[in-house]
Design a protein around this motif. Structure first.
Motif, short mmCIF file in Angstrom:
data_model
loop_
_atom_site.label_atom_id
_atom_site.label_comp_id
_atom_site.label_asym_id
_atom_site.label_seq_id
_atom_site.Cartn_x
_atom_site.Cartn_y
_atom_site.Cartn_z
N LEU A 235 -132.41 47.96 -41.48
CA LEU A 235 -133.35 46.95 -41.39
C LEU A 235 -135.01 47.41 -41.14
CD1 LEU A 235 -131.66 43.83 -39.04
CD2 LEU A 235 -132.08 43.91 -41.50
N ALA A 236 -135.69 48.18 -40.46
CA ALA A 236 -136.30 48.59 -40.06
C ALA A 236 -137.32 49.52 -41.77
CB ALA A 236 -136.98 49.95 -39.17
N ARG A 237 -135.88 50.29 -42.10
CA ARG A 237 -136.16 50.99 -43.35
C ARG A 237 -136.52 50.12 -44.53
NH1 ARG A 237 -131.67 55.17 -42.41
NH2 ARG A 237 -133.73 56.52 -40.96
N ALA A 238 -135.85 48.72 -44.66
CA ALA A 238 -135.65 48.13 -45.74
C ALA A 238 -137.15 47.16 -45.46
CB ALA A 238 -134.31 47.04 -45.72
N GLY A 239 -137.44 47.49 -44.51
CA GLY A 239 -139.25 46.70 -44.25
C GLY A 239 -139.44 45.79 -43.50
N PHE A 240 -138.49 45.20 -43.15
CA PHE A 240 -138.57 44.19 -41.64
C PHE A 240 -139.27 44.27 -40.61
CE2 PHE A 240 -134.95 43.08 -44.51
CZ PHE A 240 -135.22 41.45 -44.52
N ALA A 241 -139.52 44.10 -40.29
CA ALA A 241 -140.52 44.14 -38.70
C ALA A 241 -139.70 44.42 -37.59
CB ALA A 241 -142.10 42.90 -38.74
N MET A 242 -139.41 45.36 -36.82
CA MET A 242 -138.82 45.20 -36.44
C MET A 242 -138.97 45.80 -34.80
SD MET A 242 -135.25 45.81 -34.77
CE MET A 242 -134.38 44.80 -36.32
N LYS A 243 -138.27 45.61 -33.85
CA LYS A 243 -138.39 45.77 -32.30
C LYS A 243 -137.63 45.48 -31.49
CE LYS A 243 -143.74 44.89 -31.74
NZ LYS A 243 -144.03 46.27 -31.52
N VAL A 244 -137.63 46.89 -30.94
CA VAL A 244 -136.65 46.69 -29.94
C VAL A 244 -137.39 46.14 -28.34
CG1 VAL A 244 -134.93 48.17 -28.78
CG2 VAL A 244 -134.91 48.61 -31.34
N LEU A 245 -136.00 45.90 -27.91
CA LEU A 245 -136.54 45.34 -26.36
C LEU A 245 -135.84 45.97 -24.87
CD1 LEU A 245 -136.60 41.20 -25.28
CD2 LEU A 245 -135.03 43.24 -23.94
N ILE A 246 -136.32 46.81 -24.65
CA ILE A 246 -135.43 47.74 -23.04
C ILE A 246 -135.90 47.51 -22.09
CG2 ILE A 246 -136.05 49.86 -22.85
CD1 ILE A 246 -137.05 51.20 -25.09
N ALA A 247 -134.41 46.38 -22.21
CA ALA A 247 -134.87 46.07 -20.23
C ALA A 247 -134.40 47.24 -19.64
CB ALA A 247 -133.18 44.93 -19.85
N TYR A 248 -135.24 46.63 -18.43
CA TYR A 248 -134.94 47.97 -17.24
C TYR A 248 -135.14 47.97 -15.66
CZ TYR A 248 -139.70 46.91 -17.09
OH TYR A 248 -140.89 46.61 -16.83
N GLY A 249 -135.02 48.35 -14.77
CA GLY A 249 -135.34 47.82 -13.55
C GLY A 249 -133.92 47.68 -12.51
N ASP A 250 -134.06 47.62 -11.30
CA ASP A 250 -132.93 47.63 -10.49
C ASP A 250 -131.98 46.50 -10.06
OD1 ASP A 250 -134.85 46.10 -9.19
OD2 ASP A 250 -134.96 47.55 -7.55
N ALA A 251 -132.72 45.01 -11.10
CA ALA A 251 -131.85 44.12 -10.70
C ALA A 251 -130.85 43.32 -12.21
CB ALA A 251 -133.22 42.79 -10.41
N TRP A 252 -130.37 44.98 -12.49
CA TRP A 252 -129.59 44.71 -13.71
C TRP A 252 -128.14 43.67 -13.65
CZ3 TRP A 252 -125.14 46.86 -12.66
CH2 TRP A 252 -124.89 47.81 -12.09
N TYR A 253 -127.98 43.41 -12.54
CA TYR A 253 -126.08 43.10 -12.25
C TYR A 253 -126.33 42.12 -13.17
CZ TYR A 253 -122.70 40.85 -10.74
OH TYR A 253 -121.47 39.94 -10.32
N ALA A 254 -127.05 40.91 -13.33
CA ALA A 254 -126.98 39.27 -14.06
C ALA A 254 -127.20 39.74 -15.64
CB ALA A 254 -127.90 38.33 -13.29
N TRP A 255 -128.68 40.48 -15.60
CA TRP A 255 -128.07 41.02 -17.18
C TRP A 255 -127.70 41.32 -18.13
CZ3 TRP A 255 -128.89 44.32 -20.26
CH2 TRP A 255 -129.70 44.70 -21.67
N TYR A 256 -126.33 42.62 -17.21
CA TYR A 256 -125.59 43.09 -17.90
C TYR A 256 -124.04 41.95 -17.83
CZ TYR A 256 -122.04 47.15 -18.23
OH TYR A 256 -120.87 47.76 -18.46
N LEU A 257 -124.22 41.85 -17.33
CA LEU A 257 -123.16 40.59 -16.93
C LEU A 257 -123.11 39.62 -18.45
CD1 LEU A 257 -120.00 40.23 -15.36
CD2 LEU A 257 -121.98 41.73 -14.47
N ARG A 258 -124.20 39.09 -18.87
CA ARG A 258 -124.54 38.69 -19.97
C ARG A 258 -124.34 39.13 -21.23
NH1 ARG A 258 -128.28 36.08 -16.75
NH2 ARG A 258 -130.26 37.45 -18.05
#
Ligand SMILES: Cc1cc2nc3c(=O)[nH]c(=O)nc-3n(C[C@H](O)[C@H](O)[C@H](O)COP(=O)(O)OP(=O)(O)OC[C@H]3O[C@@H](n4cnc5c(N)ncnc54)[C@H](O)[C@@H]3O)c2cc1C
Length: 276
Positions: A235-258
């Motif tokens: 998608l980025a190569r095709a010209g769309f404005a692409m960003k990647v959301l990087i999650a981090y932190g030690d409170a990863w449990y619920a985020w990961y289960l989702r």
């Protein structure tokens, strides 16, 4: 499976114990590079986010925060001043602050925070969830503010009375919401970000853009780190404005289960990391 995983995600005892288990930490690596900012990821506090904004100045990064991390559960006024402080810091670095949208218990409070914040801070946006029946009305309420909206399908377990139950209905609502606002996007009275890995849906939204003579670069897409990386590159190569959301932190449990709940194949992947 989805409901079970989302139940695990909301379980307080599991949330406090599972992250300490070494084998569980191995399974999370695919979606999160680590728990420390030094390894590409930060933790959760206003001062910390300020450090992140300063550290990433110059790479057009944006931060995305959960209002409960800033105190919404404890004191909405304090959460608001924390957000204001972050938005001011971000403005000085030409950065941008997104409010994540959490479970439906927080929708009204999060929207209220955003309506107040947006008045004085153009560099702020809010996530809205297409699975909620109310979202069309929420979009209509926000439009006069010329807002920034990250539209996602929605990641929490919500009752049928307030949320579309089937994937088909959620996708149809996502598309309808995009059709509803696309002329505003073209006129730059709305910054719309498609927060989805659903490439078919993105193509359908792009057809609205094409019909309005828009450029691909005017269609913003955000995906999560580690998910459909090949499509992110395409998608980025095709010209769309692409960003990647990087999650981090030690409170990863619920985020990961989702993330596991979103795709059952991820459960097998996680099990493969856990088993010797
Ligand atoms: C940038 C971003 C920010 C988000 N912020 C929020 C937020 O603030 N609040 C909120 O409720 N939700 C948020 N979400 C999550 C969102 O609501 C969905 O739960 C999630 O994006 C999965 O739905 P989908 O749109 O990708 O479509 P789906 O129909 O679920 O997926 C489309 C395709 O993408 C792939 N895919 C999707 N998810 C995964 C996965 N976990 N692992 C592997 N492949 C996958 C699969 O191939 C799938 O067929 C965010 C998502 C993104 C991308």
């Amino acid at each position: 499976m989805r409901r079970l995983l989302l139940w695990f995600a909301g379980h307080a005892w599991l949330a406090s114990h599972v992250p300490r288990w070494g084998f569980a930490r191995r399974g999370v690596k695919r979606f999160m590079p680590g728990e420390e900012f030094s390894s590409g990821l930060p933790a959760a506090a206003v001062a910390h986010y300020e450090e992140v904004i300063a550290a990433s100045a110059g790479i057009r990064s944006e931060i995305s925060v959960k209002p409960t991390q800033l105190g919404l559960d404890i004191d909405p006024a304090a959460a608001y001043s924390n957000l204001e402080r972050l938005a001011d810091t971000a403005a000085r670095s030409a950065s941008f602050v997104w409010l994540d949208m959490e479970g439906s218990a927080y929708t009204d409070a999060t929207l209220d925070l955003y309506v107040r914040l947006r008045a004085g801070h153009r560099n702020t946006g809010i996530c809205l969830q297409a699975y909620l029946h109310r979202t069309a009305a929420d979009v209509a309420r926000l439009l006069p503010l010329e807002p920034a909206i990250r539209l996602v399908k929605g990641a929490y377990a919500e009752p049928r009375e307030i949320a579309f139950g089937s994937r088909h209905d959620v996708d149809a609502n996502y598309l309808a919401l995009c059709a509803f606002v696309m002329t505003e996007v073209k006129r730059k009275r709305l910054r719309l970000v498609l927060g989805t890995h659903d490439v078919r849906l993105i193509e359908q939204v792009w057809r609205f853009g094409e019909a309005l003579d828009m450029q691909r670069s005017q269609i913003e897409i955000n995906m999560l780190y580690g998910i459909r990386t090949d499509e992110q590159v395409k998608l980025a190569r095709a010209g769309f404005a692409m960003k990647v959301l990087i999650a981090y932190g030690d409170a990863w449990y619920a985020w990961y289960l989702r993330r596991l709940a979103e795709r059952p194949a991820n459960v097998l992947f996680a099990l493969r990391q856990i088993l010797p």
